[in-house]
Design a protein around this motif. Structure first.
Motif, short mmCIF file in Angstrom:
data_model
loop_
_atom_site.label_atom_id
_atom_site.label_comp_id
_atom_site.label_asym_id
_atom_site.label_seq_id
_atom_site.Cartn_x
_atom_site.Cartn_y
_atom_site.Cartn_z
N ILE A 11 -9.94 -3.85 -13.27
CA ILE A 11 -9.16 -5.61 -13.22
C ILE A 11 -9.37 -6.12 -13.91
CG2 ILE A 11 -11.34 -7.31 -12.94
CD1 ILE A 11 -11.09 -5.11 -10.48
N LYS A 12 -9.87 -5.82 -15.56
CA LYS A 12 -8.86 -6.80 -16.69
C LYS A 12 -7.98 -5.50 -16.51
CE LYS A 12 -12.83 -6.56 -20.18
NZ LYS A 12 -13.60 -6.21 -21.21
N GLU A 13 -7.23 -4.89 -16.26
CA GLU A 13 -5.87 -4.66 -16.75
C GLU A 13 -4.98 -5.14 -15.58
OE1 GLU A 13 -4.91 -0.12 -16.39
OE2 GLU A 13 -6.73 -0.47 -17.96
N GLY A 14 -5.85 -6.10 -14.90
CA GLY A 14 -4.54 -6.44 -13.22
C GLY A 14 -4.23 -5.68 -12.37
N LYS A 15 -5.09 -4.73 -12.05
CA LYS A 15 -4.14 -3.07 -11.50
C LYS A 15 -5.23 -3.37 -10.53
CE LYS A 15 -4.31 1.59 -12.96
NZ LYS A 15 -5.05 3.05 -13.52
N LYS A 16 -3.42 -2.84 -9.73
CA LYS A 16 -4.03 -3.52 -7.66
C LYS A 16 -4.16 -2.25 -6.85
CE LYS A 16 -1.03 -7.13 -8.66
NZ LYS A 16 0.40 -7.16 -9.55
N THR A 17 -5.30 -1.75 -7.15
CA THR A 17 -5.78 -0.64 -6.58
C THR A 17 -6.37 -0.73 -5.14
OG1 THR A 17 -8.11 -1.29 -6.33
CG2 THR A 17 -7.34 -0.03 -8.66
N LEU A 18 -6.61 0.04 -3.87
CA LEU A 18 -5.77 0.05 -2.50
C LEU A 18 -7.62 -1.03 -2.40
CD1 LEU A 18 -4.81 0.96 0.04
CD2 LEU A 18 -6.02 2.85 -0.18
N LEU A 19 -8.17 -0.44 -3.37
CA LEU A 19 -9.90 -1.51 -3.82
C LEU A 19 -9.63 -3.00 -3.11
CD1 LEU A 19 -12.27 0.60 -5.84
CD2 LEU A 19 -12.14 0.26 -2.80
N ILE A 20 -8.57 -3.04 -4.22
CA ILE A 20 -8.27 -4.67 -4.51
C ILE A 20 -7.14 -4.94 -2.80
CG2 ILE A 20 -6.88 -6.64 -5.90
CD1 ILE A 20 -9.59 -5.85 -6.38
N LEU A 21 -5.99 -4.31 -2.85
CA LEU A 21 -4.87 -4.94 -2.29
C LEU A 21 -5.64 -4.84 -0.37
CD1 LEU A 21 -1.82 -2.47 -2.41
CD2 LEU A 21 -2.26 -4.32 -3.39
N LYS A 22 -6.39 -3.73 0.18
CA LYS A 22 -7.17 -3.98 1.07
C LYS A 22 -8.00 -5.38 0.95
CE LYS A 22 -5.39 -1.24 3.36
NZ LYS A 22 -4.48 -1.68 5.29
N ALA A 23 -8.84 -5.73 0.56
CA ALA A 23 -9.48 -6.39 0.75
C ALA A 23 -8.53 -7.61 0.16
CB ALA A 23 -10.35 -6.88 -1.81
N LEU A 24 -7.30 -7.99 0.14
CA LEU A 24 -6.76 -9.08 0.03
C LEU A 24 -6.55 -9.22 1.42
CD1 LEU A 24 -4.66 -9.00 -3.67
CD2 LEU A 24 -6.58 -10.98 -2.73
N THR A 83 0.67 -0.45 0.05
CA THR A 83 0.05 -0.07 -0.17
C THR A 83 1.19 1.18 -0.13
OG1 THR A 83 0.06 0.12 1.95
CG2 THR A 83 -1.46 -0.81 1.34
N LYS A 84 2.00 1.37 0.50
CA LYS A 84 3.54 2.56 0.65
C LYS A 84 3.26 2.63 -0.89
CE LYS A 84 7.56 4.24 2.55
NZ LYS A 84 7.88 3.84 1.65
N ASP A 85 3.62 2.03 -1.83
CA ASP A 85 4.62 1.80 -3.10
C ASP A 85 2.79 2.64 -3.66
OD1 ASP A 85 7.04 0.42 -2.54
OD2 ASP A 85 5.72 -1.56 -3.10
N LEU A 86 1.79 2.09 -2.84
CA LEU A 86 0.74 2.47 -3.93
C LEU A 86 0.74 3.72 -3.17
CD1 LEU A 86 -1.42 1.69 -5.74
CD2 LEU A 86 -2.79 1.12 -4.27
N SER A 87 0.50 4.09 -2.89
CA SER A 87 0.39 5.50 -1.97
C SER A 87 1.33 6.72 -3.38
CB SER A 87 1.31 5.88 -1.02
OG SER A 87 0.71 6.59 -0.43
N THR A 88 2.79 5.76 -2.90
CA THR A 88 3.61 6.69 -4.00
C THR A 88 3.13 6.54 -4.96
OG1 THR A 88 5.32 5.41 -2.65
CG2 THR A 88 6.59 6.85 -4.68
N ILE A 89 2.96 5.81 -5.85
CA ILE A 89 2.25 6.06 -7.81
C ILE A 89 1.19 6.67 -7.11
CG2 ILE A 89 1.31 4.93 -9.42
CD1 ILE A 89 2.48 2.22 -8.00
N HIS A 90 0.94 7.18 -7.13
CA HIS A 90 -0.72 7.97 -6.67
C HIS A 90 -0.08 9.79 -6.11
CE1 HIS A 90 -4.12 4.91 -5.41
NE2 HIS A 90 -3.28 4.56 -6.19
N GLU A 91 0.78 9.84 -5.38
CA GLU A 91 1.59 10.75 -4.96
C GLU A 91 1.96 10.96 -6.72
OE1 GLU A 91 3.60 11.55 -1.41
OE2 GLU A 91 5.23 12.85 -2.33
N LEU A 92 2.25 10.08 -7.01
CA LEU A 92 3.50 11.24 -7.98
C LEU A 92 3.05 11.01 -9.07
CD1 LEU A 92 7.15 8.68 -7.76
CD2 LEU A 92 6.62 10.80 -7.82
N LYS A 93 2.18 10.05 -10.29
CA LYS A 93 1.07 10.36 -11.29
C LYS A 93 -0.28 11.27 -10.64
CE LYS A 93 -0.85 7.08 -14.03
NZ LYS A 93 -1.53 6.22 -15.09
N THR A 94 -0.51 10.92 -9.72
CA THR A 94 -1.64 12.12 -9.48
C THR A 94 -1.20 13.49 -8.93
OG1 THR A 94 -2.98 10.27 -10.14
CG2 THR A 94 -3.92 12.33 -9.62
#
Lengths: 359, 359
Positions: B257-270, B185-196
């Protein structure tokens, strides 16, 4: 040229420092981002004669001999800009090798295959290379932005950098499409002006000059020198590509023919050729499995039609014009001396590996 | 938001003028070069809410209300920069449609097929799109360079622009590779910070502020506002991508989902899922022919594990932080009002088409 060789070593040292700084600041970045910078560093450091960096330096020397350390830092930008354009160019040309090493898209396609087990690793390679090229562009701009030089001069230099990038981009697409259409010698001259002369010679010289605060009237003679010289260089390069020695030119003799490239050698030969010769040219141009014998056939036609002599004479004429312009320019003597030597160097050495075009 | 809509119209008028000027100066250019500019113009003018341009404007308004016409011209650069990144992004994502029209690489692949009879017209399309994207980047920089504003301020603005481009490039590659690897989730947060966050919100605001001559201390609160808000927006966007209405979000529900994107929704669900639920997620994530029923299954898991609520709460927390920061910032009141409204706008409207991400 000794002065270029000396400058090359200085620039490469500065490039190493530049990337070391980027990587040290990237400490909080993740491994993927660090790897981008490291691959770009290796690609940039691996090769090239650093002609554009040297031209920026001598463009500066035309009007000033102060703060030369700053100019060295400024000249980095030319090499980063070159990496940007070459990385994208490699994707476009689908070349896996550049400067005796892997291209960025090839490196990433290998990473995609080995690390990520991708099936579409070629597309991944191209995607990553587009981004790394864009990163190089942003570094090139930053290298100018952060200079300790009069802000107005920096802005003028950046405008010129931006303009020369637009020219090379237009030239590049024109070059790509020219393979698929009829082109005139005038179109070809435009391509040479945009792709080689404006970007590789005029741009660096003017950027260097603008960093001293030189105005449009002062930089005009540099453009008058650069454009014919760049065109002469391109013609010389085309001759080497067909008549040069494989080892010396760094790519197989006749690659241009295989690519179906309409060089001036080909256009002029077609103009003067007999029907028979014309048919041979059209049959061999773009032929993928062209043999050495067929290349010799083409060379003979280019000679026999007078096309080779035409290009050679044009090169001399252009270079003379170039030297005449710089002789009468109102610039400092040591810069003038370099630029005259450089013009002679660029068009005289038939045994020389490509200096500018592909590095 | 009405103020954004009003600004959108103004910016688009300026963009039209910008391209008209480019095309009039391109009169001596060949048809291939003109076509590059025209395709870029159509792509740029076709769509988007011009949020980044508006943010630049309001970043300026934080510290000054003078020379607003100049700021309008400056804000163009954000839209040209966006075209640059989207054009390259389209190549990377192999999308043929954007903003209800053809992507640049798709347009050129059609030109390659129809005009030049190419077999490898897809590669030609990608090649041309790389160059057109680069051209857009150079235009974005030029739009700032040529402003009639204090040179020092322009240089600061360009440094920020350059920095935010580097962030989005790093974020983009990180995002691409995250599809192939485990991410935290930390990597994901980095992506959101950089990309968006950094590129879409912090960058435009800071660039606007820097054009008034604001210093680092003054722009800091804008960053403190932008980063959490950008992250909140991205999370909101992910929710819409899975739970939104197809027509409203402008792309098929479940594309992530099709793209296999690991959103926070998916990471937290897992993280919270039973073994059974975990297996379902792993089986469906990245599945190309995923059915509507399977998407519903996934949605149920995201809800049942509490992952949806987790994201929703995080969005509220981030937005609150953002608003708190801007409330205490030392900025002009009309800008503050806009930024508070904007924060609420960005995270509140569940029925809203993607505002920033894909335009």
């Amino acid at each position: 040229m000794q002065s270029i060789e000396i400058y090359r070593r200085k620039v490469e040292k500065e490039l190493e420092l530049f990337f070391a700084d980027k990587l040290s600041k990237a400490e909080d970045l993740n491994p993927v981002s660090k790897e981008m910078i490291m691959l770009l560093r290796d690609y940039t450091l691996r090769g090239g004669k650093r002609i554009r960096a040297a031209l920026l330096f001598y463009g500066y020397l035309c009007f000033s001999d102060k703060s030369l350390e700053k100019v060295l830092k400024a000249s980095l930008s030319m090499e980063l800009l070159q990496s940007f354009l070459l990385i994208h160019d490699d994707v476009i040309d689908r070349d896996n090798l550049r400067r005796n090493g892997p291209t960025i898209h090839y490196s990433y396609s290998q990473i995609g295959k080995k690390r990520y087990n991708l099936d579409n690793n070629l597309h991944f390679g191209n995607s990553a290379a587009i981004l790394v090229g864009d990163l190089a562009c942003s570094f090139a701009i930053e290298a100018i932005l952060t200079l300790d030089i009069n802000p107005k001069y920096k802005l003028k230099a950046l405008e010129e950098l931006s303009k020369s990038v637009r020219k090379v981009l237009h030239g590049e697409l024109l070059d790509v499409t020219s393979n698929f259409t009829e082109i005139s010698t005038k179109d070809l001259s435009t391509i040479h002006e945009l792709k080689t002369a404006a970007y590789s010679i005029e741009g660096p010289l003017k950027i260097g000059a603008l960093l001293t605060g030189a105005n449009e009237r002062q930089t005009k003679p540099l453009s008058n020198y650069a454009i014919p010289l760049g065109k002469a260089y391109q013609l010389q390069d085309d001759i080497l590509g067909l008549f040069g020695d494989e080892k010396e030119i760094g790519k197989p003799v006749g690659s241009d023919i295989k690519e179906g490239k309409k060089t001036l050698l080909i256009l002029k030969a077609l103009e003067k050729a007999s029907n028979n010769q014309k048919n041979t040219i059209n049959r061999l141009l773009g032929k993928q499995n062209i043999s050495k014998k067929e290349i010799s056939q083409l060379k003979k036609i280019v000679k026999d039609t007078g096309s080779l002599d035409y290009s050679k004479e044009l090169i001399q004429k252009l270079a003379k014009k170039s030297i005449k312009e710089i002789k009468k320019a109102d610039i400092r003597e040591n810069a003038r001396k370099f630029l005259i030597d450089f013009a002679n160097y660029l068009i005289s050495r038939e045994d020389l590996a490509k200096i500018l075009g592909q590095d």
